[in-house]
Motif scaffolding. Structure first.
Motif: not given
Lengths: 321, 321
Positions: A171-172, A232-236, A259-264, A289-291
């Motif tokens: 998940y991201v 297609p599931a990757v949140p852009v 880079g530098e998204d700082y998401e989990l 959002p959680l994908s």
């Protein structure tokens, strides 16, 4: 032996970042314990007489992590937030920071004032105390601020990068890519989310995204396994789409490599009730959002990898180049 | 607001180190607690769920803390030892360190290998674990290694810089001056001595000497008091005498102003049995000199200051120049 070499083959540049880190572990030998007690995770976990301590260190350097378009206050805040993101990735609570500065003699004291005010404002927001530091003169044209942040596990455990197994889900949080358009200093570290995730028993491993999903995923992938991502599931992010339009590239490439998204990035156990997990997330964090972007399969399982993104086609951020 | 300025009056150089540190405390405001919990002592003391934590940070930068005459291994060892000296000055026990590197792309990987090996050897000697770090590319010609060291009080207390009262005595370990001839990287941090001193109830305050006795004494001197030093009692090193001969200056000037002594400066309570204290020291550390160099008097007490060294005649190390 001289510090600098004119022969490229002997330089750290020829080594490259990944090989250099492996070499450094060898050079340190038993002076550096194994991850998560040593090099290789978002934070080092240090046993102490109380709760295990978390320690992380990340700098901001002029020309590397910011340029003249970023306000001084935002640079100070970014310095702390980059490190907070590492604490978040282990489900930690930040406590205190020290700051070592190397600055050119011609550094403008008014710029420095705004930098410190931005740092202080972020410290108040995230309840961190700035407890010490050092100032040293650097060469002309140089500004580097090296922060070390200390924290402790918010709950009963620190979530490391290791532990993923075949069949686990990935998940991201948030949306990825295009950080250069502002996100790289405007983000909010996912501290609340990280602490919540660490309390969920179905979460097996976690990290924060700093060098791009394509590169960072490597640190979460145990030997013998491979990540199978569903494109297609990757949140852009909207910024990634804007960058793609500006540069005539694919939005997904920005989501995977900027880079530098700082998401989990989160590993959820294969036997978990994923619907319940997703419902609990939406209730607690309705605006984040959680994908579900894929999972881990055995590296030898070619059938399971058919149709998955080939991550080698996407470069992450290379620190020595 | 630009990071660098062409107008000297706005630069950090015009501010100077002391004023800059005072300004930084103001800019940080309540994000930075008071010493010893914040800026202003050898280490920051951070309350934790266990024993109070000690944190300190000091770098080595090429051209500032070492040059090409110092072997790479010695540079790595010096980086750790500088920080260990701060832990020693509070009577602490070191635990773990993280290292943030900024290095030019043309850095020789073989030099870096020796640097890390020297760091690792010192870490083993002093029982410190290197638990994490960061590597970032810096500009051409730059090498900076920024270490943060964590420890805890070895005994029941951490000895701070504050607490001196009128009539208290001043002691110093070892001999001072001339560090440029080799001591600046060949010293041994006074960890055992510091831990022993912290257990002695007559020790009221302590610090390590890094910028020279004349300058460092200021940090140990409470408002309203003044240090009265007896010139002939100051232990002058052989290196200081050699430097004095080389440069045609007074040996005492080197002992007071050279910096990088990494000796301990100790405040002993006025009502202590000093003879017993000195005897106990000689029994425990027969090969380490301990010199009684003077004491604190009221700043208004002109008679008590007659004959004492006028410290304003001696400059300590200035970090921004």
């Amino acid at each position: 032996m001289k510090l600098f070499t004119a022969q490229r083959r002997h330089s750290v540049l020829a080594f490259g970042e990944q090989r250099l880190i492996v070499a450094i572990r060898g050079w340190l030998g038993d002076a550096s314990p194994r991850s998560p007690f040593g090099i290789g995770d978002d934070c080092a976990v240090v046993p102490s007489s109380g709760r295990p301590m978390l320690i992380t260190t990340d700098p901001v350097i002029h020309g590397q992590h910011f340029d003249d378009t970023v306000p001084a206050r935002a640079v100070g805040a970014k310095l702390l937030k980059r490190n907070l993101s590492d604490i978040a990735a282990m489900g930690g609570r930040p406590v205190a920071a020290v700051l070592s500065l190397a600055l050119a003699p011609e550094t403008d004291a008014r710029w420095l004032r705004d930098f410190y005010r931005g740092l202080a404002a972020a410290a108040r927001t995230f309840r961190v105390r700035i407890v010490g530091g050092d100032i040293t003169q650097g060469p002309r044209g140089f500004f580097g601020a090296f922060l070390t942040l200390h924290g402790e596990a918010a709950g009963s455990r620190a979530v490391t990068r290791s532990g993923a197994r075949a069949g686990d889900a990935l998940y991201v949080t948030g949306a990825l890519g295009g950080s250069l358009l502002g996100h790289h200093y405007k983000f909010t570290p996912r501290l609340t989310e990280g602490a919540w995730l660490a309390r969920r028993t179905e979460v097996r491993a976690m990290m924060d995204l700093s060098d791009g999903l394509a590169k960072d995923l490597g640190s979460l992938t145990p030997r013998g396994l491979a990540p199978a991502l569903c494109g297609p599931a990757v949140p852009v992010s909207r910024a990634a789409r804007r960058r793609a339009t500006q540069t005539g590239t694919a939005p997904l490439a920005h989501a995977l490599g900027d880079g530098e998204d700082y998401e989990l990035l989160i590993v959820v156990a294969r036997d978990a009730d994923r619907a319940a997990f997703e419902r609990a997330w939406r209730t607690r964090f309705p605006s984040v959002p959680l994908s579900h972007i894929g999972g881990f399969v055995r590296a030898a399982d070619r059938a399971a990898l058919a149709g998955a993104i080939n991550l080698r086609d996407y470069n992450g951020y290379e620190h020595l180049r």
